[in-house]
Design an enzyme around this catalytic site. Structure first.
Site, PDB file in Angstrom:
ATOM      1  N   CYS A 150       3.830 -13.384 -15.320  1.00  0.00           N
ATOM      2  CA  CYS A 150       2.549 -12.806 -14.901  1.00  0.00           C
ATOM      3  C   CYS A 150       1.340 -13.631 -15.332  1.00  0.00           C
ATOM      4  O   CYS A 150       0.425 -13.843 -14.562  1.00  0.00           O
ATOM      5  CB  CYS A 150       2.397 -11.393 -15.455  1.00  0.00           C
ATOM      6  SG  CYS A 150       0.761 -10.710 -15.186  1.00  0.00           S
ATOM      7  N   PHE A 151       1.340 -14.100 -16.576  1.00  0.00           N
ATOM      8  CA  PHE A 151       0.117 -14.733 -17.084  1.00  0.00           C
ATOM      9  C   PHE A 151      -0.001 -16.199 -16.655  1.00  0.00           C
ATOM     10  O   PHE A 151      -0.822 -16.934 -17.157  1.00  0.00           O
ATOM     11  CB  PHE A 151       0.053 -14.607 -18.611  1.00  0.00           C
ATOM     12  CG  PHE A 151      -0.469 -13.268 -19.031  1.00  0.00           C
ATOM     13  CD1 PHE A 151      -1.810 -13.087 -19.292  1.00  0.00           C
ATOM     14  CD2 PHE A 151       0.369 -12.179 -19.109  1.00  0.00           C
ATOM     15  CE1 PHE A 151      -2.311 -11.847 -19.650  1.00  0.00           C
ATOM     16  CE2 PHE A 151      -0.119 -10.933 -19.466  1.00  0.00           C
ATOM     17  CZ  PHE A 151      -1.466 -10.767 -19.734  1.00  0.00           C
TER      18      PHE A 151
END
Length: 278
Positions: A150-151
């Site tokens: 996600c990041f």
């Protein structure tokens, strides 16, 4: 003019299934008109890898590593990519799509809700701002994320400090209600995070992890002093109140509400059918 009163729930550290069930229950109750809009803060016990609604677990996730690290595992009802919930403050916002302050488009609603998180970072003395992709190339990169992490990339109106992502959020709309939840990183164990995903080769993994350092960062890596969970909660609670121009009223679930959430956690979010269905 009187400010609108929203509920504020700090549900503490919950299991992966409980955390997702409570978000869903709040969405249902708000949709049915039983409760006002809600801001909720929570943590994870055990630390957990959550995957987005559309992710293919067998293809993208190293389940052996999840087991080795003793992590929980759950699929979120929201989209997005894999998130390691460990040293973070997790938040959720539940509000009607018809709320007068909520824009109709997902992207714009994201920006309005995330104003609360932006103010929270400012309360901690961090110069956060919204990432807005400027070029066609950057916008296309958002549509075709190469990574399961996600990041790994800021998306529209994601929050960044010094050019690096500091909070990851995801949104779903069901039954006329917006549910946005996300992770505000206090600290980050990068090696652990990168061990949880499958890669075409070790070289690709190393390259991605190296690139990741320039894309994402935790609060305590950039803060001049260590920020503990209690301070973060105060900063972001005040941030949401200011950013959304609301008053937050603390709320504790009743026994019946809690029983409902626990049942939903068991029947849905602990089931293989839900967690591995893609």
């Amino acid at each position: 003019m009187e400010k609108e009163v929203w509920r504020y729930i700090d549900s503490g550290y919950g299991s992966p299934s409980f955390n997702m069930a409570l978000d869903e229950a709040l969405l249902d109750w708000h949709s049915a008109g039983k409760i006002p809009p809600v801001i909720r803060f929570y943590g994870w016990n055990p630390a957990t890898l959550s995957v987005g609604y559309f992710q293919k677990v067998e293809k993208e996730i190293n389940l052996e590593a999840v087991k080795i690290h003793g992590l929980g595992f759950v699929r979120r009802p929201t989209g997005g990519r894999g998130v390691l919930h460990e040293h973070e403050l997790t938040y959720s916002v539940i509000v009607s799509e018809e709320h007068p302050e909520m824009p109709k488009t997902v992207t714009e609603a994201y920006r309005v809700i995330s104003e609360g998180i932006l103010k929270g970072f400012h309360n901690l003395g961090l110069e956060a701002y919204f990432a807005v992709p400027k070029t066609a190339e950057e916008r296309n990169a958002l549509k075709n994320p190469r990574s399961a992490v996600c990041f790994d990339a800021p998306s529209w109106y994601e929050l960044v400090v010094e050019g690096r992502k500091v909070a990851g959020s995801a949104q779903t709309r069901q039954k006329g209600v917006i549910l946005q939840h996300g992770a505000i990183l206090l600290d980050l164990d990068e090696d652990k995070l990168f061990s949880l995903f499958n890669y075409p080769s070790e070289r690709v993994k190393e390259r991605m992890q190296k690139a990741f350092k320039s894309k994402a960062v935790a609060i305590n890596d950039i803060s001049s002093r260590k920020v503990e969970m209690d301070e973060a909660k105060i900063a972001f609670r005040e941030g949401f109140a200011e950013g959304l121009n609301i008053e937050l009223e603390p709320y504790t679930l009743t026994k019946d509400e809690m029983d409902y959430v626990i049942d939903l956690a068991k029947s849905k979010y602990e089931s293989d059918e839900w967690n591995f269905k893609r």
